[in-house]
Scaffold this motif. Structure first.
Motif, mmCIF file in Angstrom:
data_model
loop_
_atom_site.group_PDB
_atom_site.id
_atom_site.type_symbol
_atom_site.label_atom_id
_atom_site.label_comp_id
_atom_site.label_asym_id
_atom_site.label_seq_id
_atom_site.Cartn_x
_atom_site.Cartn_y
_atom_site.Cartn_z
ATOM 1 N N MET A 24 0.849 -1.176 0.000
ATOM 2 C CA MET A 24 0.000 0.000 0.000
ATOM 3 C C MET A 24 0.894 1.239 0.000
ATOM 4 O O MET A 24 1.818 1.339 0.797
ATOM 5 C CB MET A 24 -0.900 -0.020 1.238
ATOM 6 N N ASN A 25 0.581 2.186 -0.903
ATOM 7 C CA ASN A 25 1.395 3.392 -0.976
ATOM 8 C C ASN A 25 0.914 4.448 0.035
ATOM 9 O O ASN A 25 -0.032 4.218 0.785
ATOM 10 C CB ASN A 25 1.407 3.951 -2.410
ATOM 11 N N LYS A 26 1.579 5.588 0.035
ATOM 12 C CA LYS A 26 1.280 6.616 1.044
ATOM 13 C C LYS A 26 -0.143 7.155 0.909
ATOM 14 O O LYS A 26 -0.775 7.496 1.908
ATOM 15 C CB LYS A 26 2.290 7.758 0.989
ATOM 16 N N TYR A 27 -0.664 7.214 -0.301
ATOM 17 C CA TYR A 27 -2.019 7.717 -0.483
ATOM 18 C C TYR A 27 -3.050 6.730 0.079
ATOM 19 O O TYR A 27 -4.047 7.141 0.675
ATOM 20 C CB TYR A 27 -2.298 8.001 -1.962
ATOM 21 N N GLY A 28 -2.802 5.455 -0.104
ATOM 22 C CA GLY A 28 -3.680 4.437 0.465
ATOM 23 C C GLY A 28 -3.683 4.500 1.986
ATOM 24 O O GLY A 28 -4.740 4.403 2.625
ATOM 25 N N ARG A 29 -2.493 4.676 2.574
ATOM 26 C CA ARG A 29 -2.405 4.783 4.039
ATOM 27 C C ARG A 29 -3.114 6.042 4.546
ATOM 28 O O ARG A 29 -3.808 6.002 5.560
ATOM 29 C CB ARG A 29 -0.942 4.779 4.488
ATOM 30 N N GLN A 30 -2.939 7.156 3.826
ATOM 31 C CA GLN A 30 -3.615 8.396 4.222
ATOM 32 C C GLN A 30 -5.127 8.219 4.173
ATOM 33 O O GLN A 30 -5.835 8.653 5.089
ATOM 34 C CB GLN A 30 -3.207 9.545 3.296
ATOM 35 N N PHE B 237 -7.838 -0.142 0.057
ATOM 36 C CA PHE B 237 -7.002 1.046 0.167
ATOM 37 C C PHE B 237 -5.741 0.950 -0.692
ATOM 38 O O PHE B 237 -5.191 1.974 -1.095
ATOM 39 C CB PHE B 237 -6.690 1.357 1.632
ATOM 40 N N THR B 238 -5.308 -0.254 -1.005
ATOM 41 C CA THR B 238 -4.199 -0.410 -1.953
ATOM 42 C C THR B 238 -4.636 0.080 -3.334
ATOM 43 O O THR B 238 -3.927 0.856 -3.986
ATOM 44 C CB THR B 238 -3.738 -1.879 -2.030
ATOM 45 N N LYS B 239 -5.815 -0.360 -3.775
ATOM 46 C CA LYS B 239 -6.327 0.074 -5.078
ATOM 47 C C LYS B 239 -6.622 1.571 -5.084
ATOM 48 O O LYS B 239 -6.332 2.264 -6.065
ATOM 49 C CB LYS B 239 -7.584 -0.716 -5.442
ATOM 50 N N LEU B 240 -7.199 2.075 -4.001
ATOM 51 C CA LEU B 240 -7.499 3.499 -3.903
ATOM 52 C C LEU B 240 -6.202 4.319 -3.960
ATOM 53 O O LEU B 240 -6.137 5.346 -4.631
ATOM 54 C CB LEU B 240 -8.261 3.790 -2.614
ATOM 55 N N GLY B 241 -5.166 3.851 -3.285
ATOM 56 C CA GLY B 241 -3.872 4.537 -3.307
ATOM 57 C C GLY B 241 -3.251 4.547 -4.690
ATOM 58 O O GLY B 241 -2.663 5.547 -5.110
ATOM 59 N N GLU B 242 -3.387 3.439 -5.416
ATOM 60 C CA GLU B 242 -2.851 3.373 -6.778
ATOM 61 C C GLU B 242 -3.589 4.345 -7.695
ATOM 62 O O GLU B 242 -2.974 5.035 -8.516
ATOM 63 C CB GLU B 242 -2.943 1.940 -7.315
ATOM 64 N N ALA C 174 -5.109 7.053 -6.738
ATOM 65 C CA ALA C 174 -4.703 8.391 -6.313
ATOM 66 C C ALA C 174 -3.353 8.761 -6.918
ATOM 67 O O ALA C 174 -3.164 9.888 -7.389
ATOM 68 C CB ALA C 174 -4.653 8.479 -4.790
ATOM 69 N N GLN C 175 -2.408 7.820 -6.917
ATOM 70 C CA GLN C 175 -1.084 8.088 -7.495
ATOM 71 C C GLN C 175 -1.205 8.438 -8.975
ATOM 72 O O GLN C 175 -0.569 9.381 -9.455
ATOM 73 C CB GLN C 175 -0.164 6.881 -7.317
ATOM 74 N N GLU C 176 -2.033 7.697 -9.703
ATOM 75 C CA GLU C 176 -2.227 7.976 -11.128
ATOM 76 C C GLU C 176 -2.819 9.369 -11.331
ATOM 77 O O GLU C 176 -2.383 10.104 -12.217
ATOM 78 C CB GLU C 176 -3.145 6.919 -11.756
ATOM 79 N N GLN C 177 -3.802 9.729 -10.509
ATOM 80 C CA GLN C 177 -4.427 11.040 -10.652
ATOM 81 C C GLN C 177 -3.468 12.168 -10.278
ATOM 82 O O GLN C 177 -3.448 13.212 -10.929
ATOM 83 C CB GLN C 177 -5.700 11.120 -9.807
ATOM 84 N N VAL C 178 -2.667 11.958 -9.244
ATOM 85 C CA VAL C 178 -1.675 12.975 -8.860
ATOM 86 C C VAL C 178 -0.685 13.186 -9.999
ATOM 87 O O VAL C 178 -0.379 14.328 -10.372
ATOM 88 C CB VAL C 178 -0.943 12.586 -7.553
ATOM 89 N N ASP C 179 -0.193 12.096 -10.570
ATOM 90 C CA ASP C 179 0.778 12.202 -11.667
ATOM 91 C C ASP C 179 0.188 12.950 -12.861
ATOM 92 O O ASP C 179 0.847 13.798 -13.466
ATOM 93 C CB ASP C 179 1.254 10.817 -12.097
ATOM 94 N N GLU C 180 -1.064 12.652 -13.193
ATOM 95 C CA GLU C 180 -1.729 13.302 -14.322
ATOM 96 C C GLU C 180 -1.973 14.786 -14.045
ATOM 97 O O GLU C 180 -1.684 15.639 -14.882
ATOM 98 C CB GLU C 180 -3.054 12.595 -14.599
ATOM 99 N N LEU C 181 -2.494 15.080 -12.862
ATOM 100 C CA LEU C 181 -2.764 16.478 -12.506
ATOM 101 C C LEU C 181 -1.488 17.298 -12.392
ATOM 102 O O LEU C 181 -1.452 18.463 -12.787
ATOM 103 C CB LEU C 181 -3.519 16.545 -11.181
ATOM 104 N N LEU C 182 -0.444 16.695 -11.846
ATOM 105 C CA LEU C 182 0.832 17.399 -11.702
ATOM 106 C C LEU C 182 1.292 17.941 -13.046
ATOM 107 O O LEU C 182 1.681 19.107 -13.147
ATOM 108 C CB LEU C 182 1.880 16.450 -11.112
#
Length: 115
Positions: A1-7, A30-35, A37-45
């Motif tokens: 689980m990445n940091k977004y999943g933990r948050q 939360f692992t899937k939700l974190g993944e 989230a990571q994709e959306q952060v990368d795209e929005l960034l």
């Protein structure tokens, strides 16, 4: 689980323990939700940061990219990682500020290019 999943998991535990207890497999959820989230952060960034302005120094670029990442994380944290308040809001909710923010950033980029 990445940091977004933990948050997200911590936010759900604190803000909506009843909903959290209804999740059958929190680790997978939360692992899937974190993944996602990571994709959306990368795209929005990339959208928020935009292309490199001509004459931008290294430190200016680092600052611009860090600011864009912080903004993208804040948007995704609010839009995706926060637990929904009610069933109806979860299905019908759309955050209009994301679209408005991206339109603002596009306008800022157009103005930069005119300089």
């Amino acid at each position: 689980m990445n940091k977004y999943g933990r948050q997200a998991q911590e936010a759900w535990k604190a803000a909506s323990p009843a909903r959290y207890s209804q999740i059958q497999d929190p680790e997978e959820f939360f692992t899937k939700l974190g993944e996602e989230a990571q994709e959306q952060v990368d795209e929005l960034l990339l959208k928020i940061a935009g292309p490199d302005p001509q004459g931008e120094s290294y430190l200016e670029k680092v600052g611009r990219l860090n600011a864009a990442k912080n903004q993208a994380e804040e948007i995704v944290r609010y839009d995706l990682l926060s637990p929904p308040e009610t069933e109806d809001e979860e299905d019908e909710y759309e955050n209009p500020t994301i679209k408005e923010h991206l339109e603002f950033m596009a306008e800022m980029q157009r103005l930069r290019e005119q300089l």
